[in-house]
Motif scaffolding. Structure first.
Motif, PDB file in Angstrom:
ATOM      1  N   UNK A 128       0.808  -1.209   0.000  1.00 11.90           N
ATOM      2  CA  UNK A 128       0.000   0.000   0.000  1.00 11.90           C
ATOM      3  C   UNK A 128       0.848   1.269   0.000  1.00 11.90           C
ATOM      4  N   UNK A 129       0.237   2.364  -0.417  1.00 14.87           N
ATOM      5  CA  UNK A 129       0.889   3.667  -0.295  1.00 14.87           C
ATOM      6  C   UNK A 129       0.798   4.175   1.142  1.00 14.87           C
ATOM      7  N   UNK A 130      -0.118   3.642   1.915  1.00 12.24           N
ATOM      8  CA  UNK A 130      -0.305   4.088   3.292  1.00 12.24           C
ATOM      9  C   UNK A 130       0.793   3.544   4.201  1.00 12.24           C
ATOM     10  N   UNK A 131       1.385   4.434   4.963  1.00 14.82           N
ATOM     11  CA  UNK A 131       2.357   4.019   5.975  1.00 14.82           C
ATOM     12  C   UNK A 131       1.793   4.281   7.372  1.00 14.82           C
ATOM     13  N   UNK A 132       0.482   4.492   7.445  1.00 12.29           N
ATOM     14  CA  UNK A 132      -0.179   4.774   8.721  1.00 12.29           C
ATOM     15  C   UNK A 132      -0.086   3.559   9.643  1.00 12.29           C
ATOM     16  N   UNK A 133       0.327   3.788  10.881  1.00 14.33           N
ATOM     17  CA  UNK A 133       0.510   2.680  11.821  1.00 14.33           C
ATOM     18  C   UNK A 133      -0.797   1.930  12.074  1.00 14.33           C
ATOM     19  N   UNK A 134      -1.938   2.637  12.047  1.00 18.59           N
ATOM     20  CA  UNK A 134      -3.209   1.937  12.277  1.00 18.59           C
ATOM     21  C   UNK A 134      -3.523   0.961  11.146  1.00 18.59           C
ATOM     22  N   UNK A 135      -3.122   1.278   9.907  1.00 20.84           N
ATOM     23  CA  UNK A 135      -3.327   0.343   8.794  1.00 20.84           C
ATOM     24  C   UNK A 135      -2.447  -0.894   8.972  1.00 20.84           C
ATOM     25  N   UNK A 136      -1.195  -0.683   9.353  1.00 22.94           N
ATOM     26  CA  UNK A 136      -0.274  -1.798   9.574  1.00 22.94           C
ATOM     27  C   UNK A 136      -0.794  -2.689  10.694  1.00 22.94           C
ATOM     28  N   UNK A 137      -1.154  -2.093  11.822  1.00 24.82           N
ATOM     29  CA  UNK A 137      -1.628  -2.851  12.979  1.00 24.82           C
ATOM     30  C   UNK A 137      -2.930  -3.593  12.677  1.00 24.82           C
TER      31      UNK A 137
END
Length: 111
Positions: free
Chosen positions: A67-76
């Motif tokens: 993904x382009x998202x590096x947001x920690x909530x997306x990873x978690x």
């Protein structure tokens, strides 16, 4: 993928619904990895991950989020849903290739 390993055979789907339909239909098809994008047409990657993890024949397949998202909530959240890894789209093919090769080597089945 094929630049990293000539023996890799990739199957790509245009959207999440198509991927779910195809992977649900054939319980004999067992991919070595499944890479999912978070932002897909018709169904988001997190929902697709939830649905695919319900498929018994895919239960041991490593799911990697791309993904382009590096947001920690997306990873978690994706790891809580069963993804084994999360690859943020790199700014160059070289960096993306290096990171993808790391993931493949980490999760590939022993020969």
């Amino acid at each position: 993928m094929q630049r990293l390993n000539k023996q890799v055979h990739c199957i790509a789907y245009d959207d999440a619904i198509e991927a779910l339909k195809e992977l649900s239909a054939d319980a004999n098809f067992l991919p070595d990895f499944i890479f999912l994008d978070l932002n897909m047409p018709r169904m988001q990657g997190k929902q697709l991950l939830r649905e695919m993890k319900k498929l018994e024949h895919l239960s041991n397949v490593p799911f990697i989020i791309y993904s382009t998202s590096s947001e920690s909530h997306d990873v978690e959240e994706t790891k809580a849903l069963g993804a084994v890894d999360y690859v943020v789209k790199a700014p160059s093919i070289k960096l993306l290739s290096e990171r993808t090769e790391q993931v493949i080597n980490l999760y590939k089945k022993p020969s």
